[in-house]
Design a protein around this motif. Structure first.
Motif, PDB file in Angstrom:
ATOM      1  N   THR A 153     -17.206 -22.011  -1.512  1.00  9.21           N
ATOM      2  CA  THR A 153     -16.576 -21.775  -0.192  1.00  9.21           C
ATOM      3  C   THR A 153     -16.127 -22.944   0.784  1.00  9.21           C
ATOM      4  N   VAL A 154     -17.533 -23.840   0.434  1.00  9.12           N
ATOM      5  CA  VAL A 154     -17.274 -25.240   1.313  1.00  9.12           C
ATOM      6  C   VAL A 154     -16.134 -26.026   0.605  1.00  9.12           C
ATOM      7  N   GLN A 155     -16.212 -26.218  -0.694  1.00  8.37           N
ATOM      8  CA  GLN A 155     -15.157 -26.901  -1.613  1.00  8.37           C
ATOM      9  C   GLN A 155     -13.985 -26.303  -1.219  1.00  8.37           C
ATOM     10  N   LEU A 156     -13.689 -25.058  -1.188  1.00  7.20           N
ATOM     11  CA  LEU A 156     -12.338 -24.455  -0.870  1.00  7.20           C
ATOM     12  C   LEU A 156     -11.917 -24.862   0.493  1.00  7.20           C
ATOM     13  N   ALA A 157     -12.961 -24.727   1.263  1.00  7.84           N
ATOM     14  CA  ALA A 157     -12.660 -25.002   2.733  1.00  7.84           C
ATOM     15  C   ALA A 157     -12.157 -26.424   3.089  1.00  7.84           C
ATOM     16  N   VAL A 158     -12.490 -27.328   2.034  1.00  7.29           N
ATOM     17  CA  VAL A 158     -12.048 -28.712   2.285  1.00  7.29           C
ATOM     18  C   VAL A 158     -10.740 -28.813   1.611  1.00  7.29           C
ATOM     19  N   VAL A 159     -10.376 -28.137   0.458  1.00  5.63           N
ATOM     20  CA  VAL A 159      -9.327 -28.390  -0.192  1.00  5.63           C
ATOM     21  C   VAL A 159      -8.011 -27.696   0.415  1.00  5.63           C
ATOM     22  N   THR A 160      -8.331 -26.308   0.690  1.00  6.24           N
ATOM     23  CA  THR A 160      -7.106 -25.353   1.219  1.00  6.24           C
ATOM     24  C   THR A 160      -6.395 -26.197   2.380  1.00  6.24           C
ATOM     25  N   PRO A 161      -7.093 -26.431   3.507  1.00  9.39           N
ATOM     26  CA  PRO A 161      -6.269 -27.165   4.532  1.00  9.39           C
ATOM     27  C   PRO A 161      -5.255 -28.322   4.185  1.00  9.39           C
ATOM     28  N   LEU A 162      -5.854 -29.189   3.340  1.00  6.63           N
ATOM     29  CA  LEU A 162      -5.113 -30.311   2.944  1.00  6.63           C
ATOM     30  C   LEU A 162      -3.806 -29.883   1.824  1.00  6.63           C
ATOM     31  N   SER A 163      -3.989 -29.010   1.052  1.00 10.14           N
ATOM     32  CA  SER A 163      -3.105 -28.670  -0.134  1.00 10.14           C
ATOM     33  C   SER A 163      -1.996 -27.410   0.398  1.00 10.14           C
ATOM     34  N   ALA A 164      -2.703 -26.379   1.019  1.00 10.37           N
ATOM     35  CA  ALA A 164      -1.989 -24.979   1.469  1.00 10.37           C
ATOM     36  C   ALA A 164      -1.844 -25.164   2.956  1.00 10.37           C
ATOM     37  N   GLY A 165      -2.533 -25.739   3.881  1.00  6.82           N
ATOM     38  CA  GLY A 165      -2.355 -25.480   5.253  1.00  6.82           C
ATOM     39  C   GLY A 165      -3.074 -24.088   5.584  1.00  6.82           C
ATOM     40  N   PHE A 166      -2.446 -23.710   6.737  1.00  2.00           N
ATOM     41  CA  PHE A 166      -2.947 -22.366   7.206  1.00  2.00           C
ATOM     42  C   PHE A 166      -1.784 -21.526   7.205  1.00  2.00           C
ATOM     43  N   PRO A 167      -2.094 -20.128   6.923  1.00  2.00           N
ATOM     44  CA  PRO A 167      -1.058 -19.176   6.982  1.00  2.00           C
ATOM     45  C   PRO A 167      -0.378 -18.913   8.275  1.00  2.00           C
ATOM     46  N   THR A 168       1.130 -18.939   8.035  1.00  2.29           N
ATOM     47  CA  THR A 168       1.893 -19.007   9.348  1.00  2.29           C
ATOM     48  C   THR A 168       1.855 -17.386  10.023  1.00  2.29           C
ATOM     49  N   HIS A 169       1.720 -16.525   9.023  1.00  2.00           N
ATOM     50  CA  HIS A 169       1.651 -15.039   9.606  1.00  2.00           C
ATOM     51  C   HIS A 169       0.692 -14.529   8.737  1.00  2.00           C
ATOM     52  N   VAL A 170       0.319 -13.164   9.278  1.00  2.00           N
ATOM     53  CA  VAL A 170      -0.629 -12.376   8.638  1.00  2.00           C
ATOM     54  C   VAL A 170       0.164 -11.246   8.026  1.00  2.00           C
ATOM     55  N   SER A 171      -0.076 -11.415   6.457  1.00  2.00           N
ATOM     56  CA  SER A 171       0.384 -10.099   5.662  1.00  2.00           C
ATOM     57  C   SER A 171      -0.527  -9.049   5.427  1.00  2.00           C
ATOM     58  N   LEU A 172      -0.622  -7.847   6.010  1.00  2.00           N
ATOM     59  CA  LEU A 172      -1.994  -6.997   5.957  1.00  2.00           C
ATOM     60  C   LEU A 172      -2.218  -6.645   4.394  1.00  2.00           C
ATOM     61  N   VAL A 173      -1.175  -6.205   3.693  1.00  2.00           N
ATOM     62  CA  VAL A 173      -1.663  -5.532   2.348  1.00  2.00           C
ATOM     63  C   VAL A 173      -2.371  -6.857   1.519  1.00  2.00           C
ATOM     64  N   PRO A 174      -1.477  -7.978   1.518  1.00  2.00           N
ATOM     65  CA  PRO A 174      -2.551  -9.142   0.748  1.00  2.00           C
ATOM     66  C   PRO A 174      -3.776  -9.342   1.087  1.00  2.00           C
ATOM     67  N   LEU A 175      -3.792  -9.376   2.488  1.00  2.00           N
ATOM     68  CA  LEU A 175      -5.112  -9.441   3.162  1.00  2.00           C
ATOM     69  C   LEU A 175      -6.011  -8.553   2.877  1.00  2.00           C
ATOM     70  N   LEU A 176      -5.756  -7.365   2.743  1.00  2.00           N
ATOM     71  CA  LEU A 176      -6.680  -6.340   2.285  1.00  2.00           C
ATOM     72  C   LEU A 176      -7.120  -6.617   0.810  1.00  2.00           C
ATOM     73  N   ALA A 177      -6.031  -6.945   0.072  1.00  2.00           N
ATOM     74  CA  ALA A 177      -6.263  -7.115  -1.521  1.00  2.00           C
ATOM     75  C   ALA A 177      -7.231  -8.386  -1.601  1.00  2.00           C
ATOM     76  N   ILE A 178      -7.125  -9.270  -0.648  1.00  2.00           N
ATOM     77  CA  ILE A 178      -8.177 -10.623  -0.612  1.00  2.00           C
ATOM     78  C   ILE A 178      -9.417 -10.064  -0.318  1.00  2.00           C
ATOM     79  N   THR A 179      -9.407  -9.297   0.730  1.00  2.00           N
ATOM     80  CA  THR A 179     -10.948  -8.924   1.148  1.00  2.00           C
ATOM     81  C   THR A 179     -11.596  -8.026   0.233  1.00  2.00           C
ATOM     82  N   ALA A 180     -11.000  -7.252  -0.415  1.00  2.00           N
ATOM     83  CA  ALA A 180     -11.309  -6.391  -1.639  1.00  2.00           C
ATOM     84  C   ALA A 180     -11.885  -7.307  -2.732  1.00  2.00           C
TER      85      ALA A 180
END
Length: 312
Positions: free
Chosen positions: A212-239
C-alpha cells in the motif's frame, strides 16, 4: 509465510460435527474460487472509472484494512526487525504491488476473461523457474510434460497460428508478466522469509501494508488524484480490496490450516472458469472457441506440473 496447524492439536469430534466441518471447508473453498474468479471482472469495472494505479491503490487500502481488523481481533502484532521488513518490502512488490498493477493495466486493452486465463499460467511459470532456482525441487517427466502442455494451451488461447489476430499484445504481455511475478515472489519468500517465527496473518498484514505504501508513493506521481467520483467503479474497487484481497487471504489461510496447501491451491484451477463465465455473462465479452479450449489445456498442464513423486 503460510502456517499449517499441526495434526492432532484439536480434540477428536463426533461423526456429525466432522461431516459439518468437511462441508464447511468446501463451502469456503467455493467462496474463495468465486471471489478470486470475479476479481478480474471487478478490475475491469474499476478501470472504467479510475486509472489502473488508482484501482490498485484502492484495492490495497481496503485489503489492508480487512487484515488490520483481523489482527486487532486476534491481538496480533506486526513483525519486527529492519532486515525482515526489507525482505517483506520485496515480497510486497512481487506478490502484490507489481501483479495487481499489471493486471489493472492489462485490462484496459484485453478482456477480463483473457486476464483470468493468463493468471492460471502461474503454476507453469513456477515450474519453469523451479528448474533454475530450486535445485531441491527436481522435476519429473510428468511435470516437464505438463509444462510443455500448459504453454501449448497458452498458444491456443492466444490463437498463435492465426498471428494473434484481434489480441492486444501489450495487454496480454502485461497479464502474463503479472502471473509470472507470483512464482518469482514465492521463490523469494521461500528463500528469505521461511522460518521467521511470525504468524501468517502478521506477515501478510505487513506485506500488504508495505505494498500500500509503495502504491501510495507511485500513484500520485503517475496517475494523480481522481477528478470525480464514479460510484460503480468505486464499489467494484472496494469489493476487490475488501473481498478479493483481504477476506480472500483470511479464507485461504484457514483452508491451508485445515486441509493443507495442496488442496487449498486447487482453487487456481477454478478461477479462470469463473472469470470467463463472469466476463461473458455480465460484461458481455466475446468468446472465441480457442479461449475455452486453450484454457482447458492450460489447466491440464498446470495440474500435471503439481504432480509430485510418491513420498515427496
Amino acid at each position: 509465510m503460510r502456517t499449517v496447524t499441526a495434526p492432532g492439536t484439536q480434540s477428536p469430534a463426533p461423526a456429525r460435527p466432522r461431516a459439518r466441518a468437511r462441508l464447511d471447508w468446501r463451502l469456503r473453498f467455493g467462496a474463495l474460487s468465486l471471489i478470486w474468479g470475479f476479481s478480474f471482472l471487478l478490475i475491469k469495472v474499476g478501470t472504467g472509472g479510475y486509472a489502473p494505479f488508482q484501482v490498485t491503490l484502492g484495492r490495497l487500502v481496503f485489503g489492508t484494512a480487512v487484515l488490520a481488523a483481523a489482527m486487532a481481533v486476534k491481538r496480533e502484532r506486526l513483525p519486527r526487525g529492519t532486515r525482515l521488513w526489507g525482505h517483506l518490502a520485496v515480497a510486497a512488490f512481487l506478490l502484490n504491488a507489481l501483479p495487481f498493477s499489471l493486471f489493472a493495466y492489462s485490462e484496459l486493452t484485453i478482456p477480463s476473461t483473457l486476464a483470468g486465463i493468463c493468471n492460471a499460467t502461474s503454476p507453469l511459470w513456477g515450474m519453469a523457474l523451479s528448474l533454475v532456482a530450486l535445485s531441491e525441487d527436481r522435476p519429473t517427466r510428468v511435470r516437464v510434460a505438463g509444462l510443455g502442455l500448459g504453454f501449448l494451451g497458452v498458444l491456443t488461447v492466444l490463437g498463435a497460428w492465426q498471428g494473434f489476430h484481434g489480441l492486444d499484445a501489450t495487454g496480454t504481455a502485461m497479464a502474463l508478466l503479472a502471473s509470472l511475478s507470483y512464482p518469482v515472489g514465492w521463490i523469494y519468500v521461500r528463500r528469505k522469509l521461511a522460518g521467521t517465527g511470525d504468524s501468517h496473518l502478521s506477515m501478510t498484514g505487513a506485506q500488504l501494508l508495505l505494498a500500500t505504501v509503495q502504491l501510495a508513493v507511485v500513484t500520485p506521481l503517475s496517475a494523480g488524484f481522481p477528478t470525480h467520483v464514479s460510484l460503480v467503479p468505486l464499489l467494484a474497487i472496494t469489493a476487490l480490496g475488501a473481498l478479493g484481497t483481504g477476506l480472500a487471504v483470511l479464507i485461504q489461510y484457514g483452508l491451508v490450516a485445515e486441509v493443507g496447501p495442496t488442496t487449498a491451491q486447487m482453487v487456481t484451477y477454478f478461477i479462470p472458469v469463473i472469470a470467463t463465465a463472469a466476463g461473458v455473462a455480465i460484461l458481455g465479452e466475446s468468446l472465441r472457441w480457442t479461449t475455452p479450449v486453450g484454457a482447458v489445456i492450460v489447466l491440464a498442464g498446470a495440474a500435471l506440473t503439481q504432480v509430485r513423486r510418491k513420498g515427496a
